[in-house]
Design a protein around this motif. Structure first.
Motif, PDB file in Angstrom:
ATOM      1  N   ASP A  38       4.737   5.121  -5.108  1.00 10.02           N
ATOM      2  CA  ASP A  38       5.187   4.778  -6.494  1.00 10.02           C
ATOM      3  C   ASP A  38       5.475   6.379  -7.306  1.00 10.02           C
ATOM      4  OD1 ASP A  38       3.948   2.813  -8.998  1.00 10.02           O
ATOM      5  OD2 ASP A  38       4.149   4.940  -9.680  1.00 10.02           O
ATOM      6  N   HIS A  83      10.646  -3.355   2.349  1.00 12.83           N
ATOM      7  CA  HIS A  83       9.975  -4.607   2.655  1.00 12.83           C
ATOM      8  C   HIS A  83      10.178  -5.560   1.385  1.00 12.83           C
ATOM      9  CE1 HIS A  83       6.900  -7.473   3.946  1.00 12.83           C
ATOM     10  NE2 HIS A  83       6.762  -6.572   5.004  1.00 12.83           N
ATOM     11  N   GLU A  97       5.776  -7.198  -2.368  1.00 16.81           N
ATOM     12  CA  GLU A  97       5.495  -5.907  -3.002  1.00 16.81           C
ATOM     13  C   GLU A  97       4.025  -5.492  -2.632  1.00 16.81           C
ATOM     14  OE1 GLU A  97       5.919  -8.031  -7.210  1.00 16.81           O
ATOM     15  OE2 GLU A  97       7.991  -8.332  -6.259  1.00 16.81           O
ATOM     16  N   GLY A  98       4.000  -4.084  -2.398  1.00 16.70           N
ATOM     17  CA  GLY A  98       2.701  -3.603  -2.225  1.00 16.70           C
ATOM     18  C   GLY A  98       2.942  -3.221  -0.675  1.00 16.70           C
ATOM     19  N   HIS A 118       9.302  -4.557  -7.128  1.00 15.70           N
ATOM     20  CA  HIS A 118       8.297  -3.703  -7.736  1.00 15.70           C
ATOM     21  C   HIS A 118       8.547  -2.307  -7.905  1.00 15.70           C
ATOM     22  CE1 HIS A 118       4.234  -1.395  -6.629  1.00 15.70           C
ATOM     23  NE2 HIS A 118       4.081  -1.666  -7.945  1.00 15.70           N
ATOM     24  N   GLN A 119       8.757  -1.396  -6.891  1.00 15.03           N
ATOM     25  CA  GLN A 119       9.219  -0.144  -6.915  1.00 15.03           C
ATOM     26  C   GLN A 119      10.378   0.087  -6.273  1.00 15.03           C
ATOM     27  OE1 GLN A 119       8.099   1.938  -9.557  1.00 15.03           O
ATOM     28  NE2 GLN A 119       6.562   0.229 -10.298  1.00 15.03           N
ATOM     29  N   TYR A 148      12.804  -8.255 -12.281  1.00 11.27           N
ATOM     30  CA  TYR A 148      12.607  -7.883 -10.657  1.00 11.27           C
ATOM     31  C   TYR A 148      13.420  -6.803 -10.342  1.00 11.27           C
ATOM     32  CZ  TYR A 148      11.459 -12.909 -10.798  1.00 11.27           C
ATOM     33  OH  TYR A 148      10.822 -14.075 -10.894  1.00 11.27           O
ATOM     34  N   LYS A 163       9.295   4.142 -15.487  1.00  7.25           N
ATOM     35  CA  LYS A 163       7.956   4.790 -15.512  1.00  7.25           C
ATOM     36  C   LYS A 163       8.109   6.383 -15.236  1.00  7.25           C
ATOM     37  CE  LYS A 163       4.413   3.161 -12.980  1.00  7.25           C
ATOM     38  NZ  LYS A 163       3.785   2.563 -11.687  1.00  7.25           N
ATOM     39  N   ASN A 209       0.371 -12.593  -8.153  1.00 10.24           N
ATOM     40  CA  ASN A 209       1.836 -12.459  -7.695  1.00 10.24           C
ATOM     41  C   ASN A 209       2.363 -12.931  -6.550  1.00 10.24           C
ATOM     42  OD1 ASN A 209       4.181 -11.461  -7.342  1.00 10.24           O
ATOM     43  ND2 ASN A 209       3.678  -9.140  -7.265  1.00 10.24           N
ATOM     44  N   ARG A 240       4.528 -12.909  -4.661  1.00 13.33           N
ATOM     45  CA  ARG A 240       5.356 -11.968  -3.907  1.00 13.33           C
ATOM     46  C   ARG A 240       4.457 -10.704  -3.406  1.00 13.33           C
ATOM     47  NH1 ARG A 240       7.968 -12.596  -8.534  1.00 13.33           N
ATOM     48  NH2 ARG A 240       7.533 -10.322  -8.939  1.00 13.33           N
ATOM     49  N   CYS A 241       3.380 -10.714  -3.584  1.00 10.86           N
ATOM     50  CA  CYS A 241       2.410  -9.496  -3.300  1.00 10.86           C
ATOM     51  C   CYS A 241       2.066  -9.659  -2.023  1.00 10.86           C
ATOM     52  CB  CYS A 241       1.211  -9.496  -4.094  1.00 10.86           C
ATOM     53  SG  CYS A 241      -0.034  -8.238  -3.744  1.00 10.86           S
ATOM     54  N   ILE A 242       2.203  -8.490  -1.154  1.00 15.35           N
ATOM     55  CA  ILE A 242       1.836  -8.314   0.285  1.00 15.35           C
ATOM     56  C   ILE A 242       0.454  -8.967   0.608  1.00 15.35           C
ATOM     57  CG2 ILE A 242       1.015  -5.993   0.187  1.00 15.35           C
ATOM     58  CD1 ILE A 242       2.913  -7.450   3.257  1.00 15.35           C
ATOM     59  N   GLU A 267      -4.010  -3.323  -6.635  1.00 17.49           N
ATOM     60  CA  GLU A 267      -3.687  -2.020  -5.878  1.00 17.49           C
ATOM     61  C   GLU A 267      -2.625  -2.138  -5.320  1.00 17.49           C
ATOM     62  OE1 GLU A 267      -6.800   0.068  -3.975  1.00 17.49           O
ATOM     63  OE2 GLU A 267      -7.984  -0.054  -5.520  1.00 17.49           O
ATOM     64  N   TYR A 268      -1.899  -3.283  -4.797  1.00 21.23           N
ATOM     65  CA  TYR A 268      -0.698  -3.120  -4.126  1.00 21.23           C
ATOM     66  C   TYR A 268       0.391  -3.359  -4.979  1.00 21.23           C
ATOM     67  CZ  TYR A 268      -4.074  -3.197  -0.075  1.00 21.23           C
ATOM     68  OH  TYR A 268      -4.906  -2.805   0.820  1.00 21.23           O
ATOM     69  N   CYS A 269       0.373  -4.644  -5.862  1.00 22.00           N
ATOM     70  CA  CYS A 269       1.647  -4.652  -6.263  1.00 22.00           C
ATOM     71  C   CYS A 269       1.762  -4.250  -7.864  1.00 22.00           C
ATOM     72  CB  CYS A 269       2.059  -6.183  -6.275  1.00 22.00           C
ATOM     73  SG  CYS A 269       0.882  -7.186  -7.164  1.00 22.00           S
TER      74      CYS A 269
END
Ligand SMILES: [Zn+2]
Lengths: 314, 142
Positions: A10, A106, A109-110, A131-132, A164, A173, B104, B106-108, B132-134
């Motif tokens: 991030d 990927h 997200e995350g 996400h980012q 998105y 950010k 979410n 779409r979150c892993i 903490e992920y997304c």
């Protein structure tokens, strides 16, 4: 300061001073490429691309090859063991053994954050879902720094799919952390920026934010117009997509009232949100942006690998 | 008044807002255990007018984070040899791991079997957490 061994998941993982160090070295790489031609000799970049993105992947590969390193990896999940349902954690523990630094793209997200919990080598987030996209942000910052001289006192309009649009999330950010920035968020109601980002920016930084649906109202005031694609794959139904995709198409006519030194930026690829008659306008800098992307990724990787000690880069 | 024998060893979950007792009973899987458990509903209370109480015999390792999510005003009493040896207010937990899913899609954390959803508290009143992920927000509801 050393960034050796760090991850970039991030943009807030780095301080502004650390970001500035990456940009300064990128500028030097742009000026004197031969000085850096061998700094990554013997280093291997792994590109773990679970969803295809030719541009980002090639930009990273080009960056590593320009520094004398090597690359390996996969460019879509279906062609690798991940299609058999392997966990990101397992894939990354294996790739970690094969390489010195990993860039991950990927659709979830995350996922790069998860990867960073299991990797001993630096993980770079090459874009995760909506996400980012922090390396695009570094690219955008280098473009602004090169063309505006410094990053402050800017009125920045972000236009298109802000919901998105991961490039926009990372960019706002980060830009919010610089001095005296204002933002115009231009999007259809359905594609407004997520609350968690707006709340983060508002509560942490003293920025002005104007939300509007109309680009024409603000175009004469802004210093940077950042256009994004309204992506078909981010929609749940085709009807909504068709209704919204043409909401914001930039044409030569539309930019007539814009400032002479406004920058028109776009993370690319574009579909039709910037009409081709804008391309030869001196304000259109999106292809220059792509070029900056290679140098900033060179600098980022060299910093994370800690290979710059012997190079005089001031 | 209805009386229930006090337990020798175990825990008493007290000051549960009336109506939440059954939800907690289910969340803690107490319908499936083989040791003695009691759920008291609508008991008179000085503090709450009416409250629910759960008594669990011979077990003390109950997930307090989960209790705090459901009802932060709950008190937990640990009983040993018929004596209360500890009394704790649970409160809303600052960090939560694995107790609920990220909202979410779409979150892993909703797609990878080997990752435990992990959250930090953002808003105590709304029981709102940030993934903490997304980074997305999830408000916990039972
Ligand atoms: Zn999440």
């Amino acid at each position: 300061m050393s960034l050796k061994g760090r991850h970039l998941i991030d943009p807030s993982n780095f301080t502004l001073a650390e970001i500035d160090q990456i940009l300064t070295i990128a500028q030097d790489m742009q000026k004197e490429p031969p000085k850096y031609a061998e700094v990554c000799k013997g280093k291997i970049l792994a590109t773990c691309f679970y969803e295809p993105s030719t541009r980002t992947r090639l930009s990273f590969e080009s960056a590593m090859l320009k520094m004398g390193g090597n690359v390996l990896g996969f460019s879509e999940a279906s062609s690798s063991s991940v299609s058999k349902g392997e966990s990101v954690a397992d894939t990354v523990r294996v790739m970690d053994a094969y390489s010195d630094i990993i860039v991950m793209r990927h659709n979830r997200e995350g996922a790069p954050k998860l990867a960073s919990n299991f990797s001993s080598v630096p993980i770079i987030n090459g874009g995760d879902g909506g996400h980012q996209h922090p390396t695009q942000t570094l690219t955008d910052l280098l473009t602004i720094k090169n063309l505006k001289g410094e990053i402050k006192n800017l009125k920045v309009a972000l236009c298109g799919d802000l919901k998105y649009g991961r490039t926009v999330h990372s960019l706002i950010k980060t830009l919010a952390r610089y001095e005296n920035m204002s933002f115009y968020l231009i999007s259809p109601q359905q594609l407004k920026i997520p609350n968690y980002i707006k709340e983060y920016v508002k509560s942490n930084y003293n920025v002005k934010i104007v939300e509007t649906e109309n680009l024409d109202d603000v175009i004469s005031e802004i210093d940077i117009l950042y256009m994004t694609r309204i992506q078909r794959e981010r929609f749940f139904n085709e009807e909504d997509y068709v209704k919204l995709k043409d909401s914001y198409i930039l044409t030569k006519n539309k930019i007539q009232s814009a400032k002479e030194d406004m920058l028109i930026m776009h993370p690319l690829p574009r579909v039709n949100e910037i009409y081709c008659d804008v391309d030869d306008d001196k304000r259109a800098v999106y292809f220059y942006q792509a070029k900056c992307g290679v140098y900033v990724r060179m600098s980022l990787m060299a910093n994370l690998l800690g290979v710059l000690d012997d190079v005089n880069c001031k | 008044m209805l009386t229930v024998n006090s337990i020798k060893n175990g825990i008493v979950i007290d000051h549960i807002k009336s109506g939440n007792g059954l939800k907690i009973f289910e969340k803690l899987n107490l319908t499936k255990v083989d040791y003695p458990v009691v759920l008291l509903m609508n008991v008179e209370s000085d503090k709450l007018e009416k409250k629910d109480i759960i008594k669990i015999q011979d077990k003390i390792d109950v997930d307090l984070a989960m209790l705090g999510l459901i009802d932060p005003n709950i008190t937990v009493n640990i009983i040993k040899n018929g004596q209360r040896i500890e009394k704790r207010k649970v409160g809303v937990p600052q960090k939560v791991k694995g107790l609920f899913k990220c909202s979410n899609p779409r979150c892993i954390s909703n797609h990878d079997l080997y990752v435990e959803p992990s959250f930090n508290l953002i808003d105590e009143e709304k029981v709102k957490y940030q993934c903490e992920y997304c980074d997305d927000f999830t408000e916990y509801r039972i």
